[in-house]
Design a protein around this motif. Structure first.
Motif: not given
Length: 965
Positions: A7, A167-168, A164, A162, A10, A5
């Protein structure tokens, strides 16, 4: 299943909710709610902030720092010091903390870090405090307005709803599965040295790093440079060097490879050797053609080209004549050792080598089996001579390594030799002093060994060996008789023994004389200086008054364990016995006479010997003193006589078994633990050999590549050929190699019997780094069944392995290239990752920098011919990479996927930087990507997904590469 993935950015922590302040610095604006609890009426001392108070907390910005922890750099691409980087790829750097590029930037600001790449002739970082600095020329400056497009986050996540949230969570936990990455959009050129530098992307960071003090916070909103304007000096937080190779990506170089049918190449895989005149000093047989050759195949051959026997071309009587003469030469030395044959007439003893003779123990070349094939066929003798030649060329190096391995063995051999010498000396001493000793004397001599000597009597109950003292303790012999004090008292040549001999020389007087003789034994001593008649000569005869004799008589009475204590005690005899510490009576001379005669018969000696020469010593081993009237074997309940005991003692003190047991408990050496005392020479010198885990095929291709694969030098570049291994070649080479090395070991006085197999591996193990725990190619040559054909002794049972030979620039540029065999999918295509069964090479041998061999146990030749098998050449994958393919030189297929984009399809400005926007219809949207999620120029994540370079692979159908396929 794990997915990749991307992004665009962040942020975690306070910076995630920060805003840009009036001075350009990021600031946090917290809201505070205070609650007052009144405990007593009138308590109004708490003062609340006035309504509308605005709290602003400024945060650290790019102008307040001079770098970051360099340990956060997780990976650099191309790696530092790389000399052949792919010019079609983009340079990038990864950070272990995925939020690092945005930690000092407000949400609406670009990253505070950037990656620039300079040619070494454009600039190199110079040392300065607090940071190195570099001057970036205009042509190396990309537009910082697009800086956000060249920084992204990559996460390797499991398939969940999920991503996201994952990742967080990974960023907060500092997971290694989530990293940040800076990419430099500059296109690289082949054969060029570069310097990659991580620098500040803001003017505030530039001023702080160059001047060494905090910069004006308002500069945090300004870029560090304006692209293409003027040279700019910037601090360098981190930097590394690399060099690109020649133009050409892995895909471009791999597409150059072409499958070649080896049977179409003249002379490929076979080498012709002239054999018309094998004996230079002799004329060939009459009628021999002008040219006669023998065909010799290499370590690799064309599949299906094996021949069962050697045939010279053209057919000639010279072949039969050569075999006859060679047989006579090889067998000549052996006839010298054959007693059934007359010695050879020829005087010379130097003949061609008989390969394998020291392993089989045969001195003849016509004994049938693999040794005959090896020695009488030119194609195998030449290969064996190559192995011998290798030892001759590398003898000093090989012997140095051999002596390194022999260090502990040499010390062990010294100890074994000392033990063998000690055993031989002990055997000679026992033969001289103990072999002629009678049973009584030998038993007496063994008294000090009561606790150390273990004996096995071989009784019906098959008892284990036990200490000698324990064995005797179960007999009727009293304990006092089995002591060192008793042995010293009765030792031969002692004072009591000499007096006993003098007493024995007196004329016998019937029983009285017998009693006197008994009293004159080694314990009883010589006659006294005066005697006195008792008046009762039938009982005692003469009474001794000698103190030594009286004390000895007391000892004898104690040994007789009470039977004689009933006798009448008279006179000084009893007094002297009591003085010696015993309460005893006088002996019954008639009973002692019967006992003497019985003992003489049992021990095979005369009564005089029993009385005068050592009766008491024999008494400890051969008499049961329970009764003097009925003497018993000393074994009592054990049923053991003196002969049995002394025989067991002789076996127990044999020096060879004792020394062998001591050495086996101390050392662990080859063959020592299996040795046994009955062996002809159990303590023979330790015979061993060094072991070299070296794949000799690599040495062969390095030194004599045309013998490893005849015609290899004429193979065109960028070729792929399917071959097979030649087991007979490998075994012939190893026999010659090990035979010559064993002779060298013996010449250098290495402790060996010339039968060891020091080199047991011809091919190497699987993988780039060989697995040393893998089984060797062959067993010890000395264990080869003679009836098994040459080539049938390896761990594959003589089966040839299909071997893919790849020659091309792609291997030189990408040495980690991977090759696998896989069964094709139903539609004939390569199965996707995770599907099908992929078979790695059984071994890999590099022939040279651009040529490698990949051998496979699966598929077999029959399976490959049946179809459905693929050999896949795959690009080595070191990590995530970004870039585009080289421009196609010829007609190109329709653009189907984003991964098919070339540099000609993407927008690039005049200075060679990628433009993260669509320009003039570039890049075009691929057919199969139309309507999908990624779009060029939308954000950094989409740019990363489009530029991501998937490993390229190329497949070849196995059946099409076989001869006639």
């Amino acid at each position: 299943m794990t997915g990749r993935w991307f992004a665009s950015s962040v942020r975690v922590g306070a910076i995630a909710s920060a805003a840009r302040g009036q001075d350009g610095r990021a600031e946090v604006r917290p809201s505070i709610t205070l609650t007052r609890t009144r405990e007593e009426a009138g308590d109004d001392d708490v003062v609340l902030p006035p309504a509308g108070t605005d709290l602003r907390l400024p945060m650290v910005g790019p102008g307040d720092v001079v770098g970051f922890d360099r340990n956060l750099v997780a990976r650099r691409e191309p790696p530092d010091g790389c000399l052949n980087a792919d010019p079609g790829e983009l340079a990038c750097v990864e950070f272990a903390h995925a939020d690092l590029p945005w930690q000092l930037s407000p949400p609406d600001a670009p990253p505070w870090l950037a990656l620039v790449v300079l040619r070494e002739d454009e600039g190199v970082p110079a040392e300065r405090r607090p940071l190195p600095v570099v001057t970036i020329p205009p042509q190396a400056q990309f537009d910082l307005v697009d800086a956000a497009m060249w920084a992204h986050v990559e996460a390797r996540l499991t398939d969940e709803d999920d991503p996201r949230g994952q990742i967080m969570s990974g960023v907060r936990r500092r997971s290694g599965a989530v990293v940040a990455r800076l990419v430099c959009p500059r296109r690289l050129h082949g054969g060029t040295a570069y310097v990659a530098c991580v620098v500040p992307a803001t003017a505030a960071g530039r001023e702080a790093g160059v001047r060494g003090r905090p910069a004006d916070p308002r500069l945090a909103a300004q870029p560090a440079w304006t692209a293409g304007a003027v040279p700019v000096e910037v601090p360098v937080y981190h930097w590394w060097r690399f060099r690109t190779g020649p133009d050409g990506s892995f895909e471009a170089l791999a597409r150059r490879l072409n499958g070649v049918d080896p049977s179409t190449i003249a002379g490929f895989g076979v080498r012709s050797v002239g054999v018309r005149n094998p004996w230079p000093q002799r004329e060939p047989p009459e009628g021999t053609p002008a040219t006669v050759t023998a065909q010799i195949q290499g370590a690799l051959r064309i599949p299906g080209s094996e021949v069962p026997d050697e045939v010279w071309t053209p057919a000639s009587p010279a072949q039969e004549a050569f075999v006859d003469e060679l047989l006579g030469e090889l067998n000549a030395p052996g006839r010298r050792f054959d007693p059934t044959r007359p010695p050879p007439e020829e005087a010379g003893a130097v003949t061609p080598p008989l390969y394998g003779g020291q392993f089989t123990g045969l001195r003849r070349a016509d004994a049938a089996g693999w040794q005959t094939t090896l020695n009488l066929q030119v194609r195998h003798r030449v290969v064996a001579s190559l192995g011998a030649r290798y030892v001759q060329l590398e003898q000093e190096f090989l012997m140095a390594r051999a002596w390194e391995q022999a260090g502990p063995i040499r010390e062990a051999a010294r100890l074994v030799a000392a033990a063998e010498l000690a055993a031989e000396c002990g055997r000679r001493a026992q033969d001289k002093h103990l072999a002629t000793m009678d049973q009584v004397a030998l038993a007496a001599l063994s008294a000090p060994l009561g606790s150390t000597l273990s004996i096995a009597l071989g009784l019906e109950d098959t008892r284990e060996p036990r200490p000698l003292g324990d064995v005797v303790g179960e007999t009727a012999v009293p304990g006092g008789a089995f002591t060192t004090a008793f042995a010293r008292l009765t030792r031969p040549g002692g004072g009591l023994a000499r007096r006993g001999v003098r007493a024995a020389e007196r004329p016998p007087r019937e029983d009285a004389a017998l009693a006197a003789g008994l009293n004159g034994d080694r314990l009883l001593g010589p006659p006294a200086s005066s005697t006195e008649a008792t008046g009762d000569t039938s009982t005692l005869g003469t009474r001794q008054t000698d103190p030594a004799g009286a004390a000895a008589a007391g000892t004898l009475a104690v040994l007789m364990d009470g039977e004689l204590s009933q006798c009448d005690v008279r006179g000084d005899y009893a007094a002297h016995a009591q003085f010696a510490g015993f309460a005893v009576g006088a002996p019954d001379t008639s009973a002692l006479g019967d006992l003497t005669r019985t003992l003489a018969a049992e021990t095979g000696t005369s009564e005089r010997t029993v009385v005068s020469g050592g009766w008491l010593r024999g008494l400890r081993r051969t008499a049961d003193f329970v009764s003097t009237d009925t003497p018993q074997d000393m074994g009592g309940a054990l049923g053991m006589g003196a002969a049995t005991l002394t025989a067991a003692i002789r076996v127990g003190i044999e020096p060879v078994p004792l020394q062998l047991a001591r050495v086996q408990d101390t050392l662990s050496a080859p063959g020592l633990q299996d040795a046994a005392a009955p062996d002809p020479r159990p303590l023979r010198p330790i015979m061993t050999h060094p072991s070299f885990d070296v794949p000799m095929a690599a040495e062969l291709f390095h030194r004599w590549p045309e013998w490893g694969l005849p015609g290899l030098g004429g193979l065109p570049e960028d070729s792929v050929v399917l071959l097979e291994t030649n087991p007979a070649f490998a075994e012939a080479f190893l026999v010659g190699l090990n035979g010559e090395f064993n002779r060298e070991l013996r010449w250098r006085e290495f402790p060996t019997d010339e039968r060891g197999t020091a080199f047991a591996r011809f091919w190497s193990s699987a993988g780039p780094s060989r697995d040393r725990s893998a089984p060797p190619d062959i067993d010890e040559i000395a264990r080869w069944p003679l009836g098994t054909a040459l080539g049938g002794h390896d761990r594959m049972g003589g089966r040839s392995l299909l071997t893919l030979l790849v020659r091309g620039e792609v291997l030189r540029r990408f040495p980690g290239t991977v090759v696998h065999a896989v069964q094709a999918a139903e539609d004939g295509s390569v199965p996707p990752d995770g599907a099908g069964t992929w078979f790695p090479p059984t071994f890999t041998v590099p022939a040279d920098e651009s040529t490698s061999l990949y051998a496979f146990e699966t598929p077999t030749r029959e399976q490959a011919a049946a179809g459905g098998w693929l050999f896949v050449i795959r690009e080595p994958m070191h990590g995530t990479r970004f870039g585009f393919d080289d421009e196609a030189s010829g007609p190109r297929p329709p653009l189907a996927l984003w991964s098919d984009l070339t540099w000609a399809d993407v927008p690039v400005d005049g200075r060679g930087f990628l433009v993260p926007r669509s320009v003039g219809g570039r890049p075009p949207t691929p057919e199969r990507e139309n309507g999908t999620d990624p779009a060029w120029g939308r954000d950094a994540a989409d740019i990363a997904r489009i530029a991501f370079q998937r490993p390229f692979q190329l497949a070849y159908r196995a059946e099409e590469m076989l001869p006639g396929g």
